[in-house]
Design a protein around this motif. Structure first.
Motif, PDB file in Angstrom:
ATOM      1  N   PHE A 238       0.821  -1.214   0.000  1.00 15.38           N
ATOM      2  CA  PHE A 238       0.000   0.000   0.000  1.00 15.38           C
ATOM      3  C   PHE A 238       0.853   1.262   0.000  1.00 15.38           C
ATOM      4  CE2 PHE A 238      -3.095  -3.066   1.801  1.00 15.38           C
ATOM      5  CZ  PHE A 238      -4.143  -2.855   0.910  1.00 15.38           C
ATOM      6  N   ASN A 278      -7.550   1.846  -2.840  1.00 17.37           N
ATOM      7  CA  ASN A 278      -8.532   2.088  -1.788  1.00 17.37           C
ATOM      8  C   ASN A 278      -9.557   0.960  -1.721  1.00 17.37           C
ATOM      9  OD1 ASN A 278      -7.353   4.508  -0.969  1.00 17.37           O
ATOM     10  ND2 ASN A 278      -8.558   5.733  -2.416  1.00 17.37           N
ATOM     11  N   ARG A 281      -7.974  -1.771   0.167  1.00 15.98           N
ATOM     12  CA  ARG A 281      -8.005  -1.499   1.614  1.00 15.98           C
ATOM     13  C   ARG A 281      -9.365  -1.856   2.197  1.00 15.98           C
ATOM     14  NH1 ARG A 281      -5.067   3.117  -0.284  1.00 15.98           N
ATOM     15  NH2 ARG A 281      -2.920   3.170   0.558  1.00 15.98           N
ATOM     16  N   GLN A 284      -9.586  -5.519   2.549  1.00 21.01           N
ATOM     17  CA  GLN A 284      -8.811  -5.988   3.699  1.00 21.01           C
ATOM     18  C   GLN A 284      -9.592  -5.815   4.997  1.00 21.01           C
ATOM     19  OE1 GLN A 284      -5.187  -3.799   4.821  1.00 21.01           O
ATOM     20  NE2 GLN A 284      -4.096  -5.755   4.748  1.00 21.01           N
ATOM     21  N   ARG A 285     -10.295  -4.705   5.145  1.00 18.50           N
ATOM     22  CA  ARG A 285     -11.112  -4.501   6.336  1.00 18.50           C
ATOM     23  C   ARG A 285     -12.253  -5.517   6.390  1.00 18.50           C
ATOM     24  NH1 ARG A 285     -10.156   0.975   4.797  1.00 18.50           N
ATOM     25  NH2 ARG A 285     -12.191   1.072   3.740  1.00 18.50           N
TER      26      ARG A 285
END
Length: 448
Positions: A238, A278, A281, A284-285
């Protein structure tokens, strides 16, 4: 006095009953031992010809006689030793074994001995694979058989060729009869790939689903489906806004596994847009939440795109989801791989250098990119021909034919006028006066 025969020349004698026998002694290159082979014929000439054939095979480094193993027996041996020892990927080895067991060893071709294998046997086997007939006895009988697609026929042919090459290498055959058969090919057909607006519409349908991030990454990087579904979090950077392609998700005998990419060029580092990063990301959450909810059911594979329990995504599921979304967006017969073609074409039409596009796609050279993965869009084709028309000064045509020839070299038409005079030379004054411009124009075109 008879001349003494040289070593390895062989001898021919007539046996009781009238048949002729040719004997030849040679050194077996595999064992280093002296071996002897006999050939027979109804005449001295036939025995000699057969013996000369054996001599030629031995001098060429081949076996004196082909093996009596059947094709099925040899394939079984090749699978157990040569295929298992090869450096091919596990998925490739599984595919080769499956094709040989299902479509070669159980077919009529599998019963043919290697020393009797002929190109015609292979050609009849190809007919069987296509479902046209199945040879089960002599004389041949047509038995209904499920037809394979031409792509599957080609794969079976290629695997058989490799397996019989192994028999030649092992000294069981002097030559590979499969290589004397013209290889089947797929007819070239024009395939339509989605435009950027169609891809955008398909992504809009997928927005809000757990597959949106996957297809957004595929569409914006040109990655292969297996490369994206096999991407691990350890390969996502990232900070540097980069992802490294190291492996690909493939199906093996042990299930879905992430294996090394095929070539060095396929191993590459890509830099998706900030918007795509983004999305990763957010994925990933979501992964962290799903891991807590799954508890003991969670399987840790470190995959970026996985199921709610962390398992690899089923490739058929990925394809079905994309095709459903594409149909909802008005796009028929779409495949996930089509996103790769669209990405390549869009980058090139946007001015990206061919070498850069080739490296982004993971190709070994630019020729593959140029031949297979670039397709001019309809809009680009229209613009190209519009530019050509403007450069040539082409305007709307008129139905009116000029009454006087127009000179190419001078506005005054002096050259054309003199040509008109030469054409009417010898005519009477009245006839020459009646020659109008239309007839002159037709004459210049060869119609008058």
């Amino acid at each position: 006095m008879a001349k003494k025969r040289a070593n390895g020349e062989g001898s021919i004698r007539q046996r009781r009953g009238g048949r002729w026998e040719g004997r030849l002694t040679y050194i077996d290159l595999n064992t280093g031992l002296r071996e002897r082979v006999s050939v027979y014929g109804s005449s001295w000439r036939e025995a000699r010809d057969k013996m000369l054939e054996v001599q030629g095979r031995v001098l060429a480094g081949g076996p004196a006689r082909d093996s009596t193993l059947t094709v099925a027996e040899w394939c079984r041996q090749w699978i157990a030793v040569s295929l298992r020892a090869s450096s091919r990927r596990a998925s490739t080895r599984d595919l080769y074994e499956s094709l040989l067991r299902l479509h070669v060893m159980t077919s009529s071709l599998g019963k043919v001995r290697l020393d009797r294998l002929r190109p015609s046997h292979v050609e009849m086997w190809l007919i069987e694979l296509r479902g046209e007939t199945s040879i089960t006895s002599s004389p041949p009988q047509e038995v209904p058989r499920k037809a394979l697609s031409e792509a599957s026929v080609i794969r079976c042919f290629q695997v058989l060729q490799v397996a019989i090459d192994g028999a030649v290498r092992e000294g069981l055959l002097a030559a590979n009869p499969v290589r004397k058969v013209k290889a089947p090919t797929l007819p070239r057909r024009e395939v339509r790939y989605p435009s950027t607006s169609e891809v955008e519409a398909t992504l809009a349908v997928l927005r809000g689903t757990r597959f949106y991030e996957l297809f957004a990454l595929l569409a914006t990087t040109g990655m292969r489906k297996g490369e994206a579904t096999g991407l691990r979090w350890a390969d996502v950077d990232f900070e540097d806004r980069a992802v490294t392609v190291r492996g690909t998700l493939t199906r093996t005998s042990e299930g879905l596994r992430v294996t090394e990419v095929k070539t060095y060029a396929s191993r590459r580092r890509l830099h998706p847009t900030e918007d795509v990063m983004n999305l990763l990301r957010a994925a990933q959450r979501r992964r962290d939440v799903e891991r807590l909810l799954a508890g003991e059911l969670w399987e840790e594979h470190d995959l970026v795109f996985a199921t709610e329990q962390g398992r690899p995504l089923e490739p058929r599921t990925v394809l079905r989801v994309f095709q459903t979304a594409a149909r909802d967006a008005g796009l028929q017969d779409a495949t996930v791989h089509a996103l790769r073609h669209t990405a390549a074409t869009t980058m090139l039409e946007g001015g990206t250098h061919l070498k850069a596009v080739s490296q982004i796609l993971g190709h070994a050279g630019t020729q593959i990119t140029s031949d297979l993965y670039t397709h001019m869009s309809e809009e680009t084709a229209r613009r190209a021909l519009d530019v050509l028309g403007r450069m040539l000064g082409v305007i709307e045509s008129s139905e009116t034919v000029p009454t006087a020839p127009v000179s190419r070299r001078s506005a005054g038409g002096a050259k054309s006028a003199s040509a008109h005079e030469r054409w009417t030379r010898g005519l009477s004054a009245d006839t020459a006066a009646n020659v109008d411009g239309r007839c002159w124009s037709d004459h210049m075109r060869g119609r008058c």
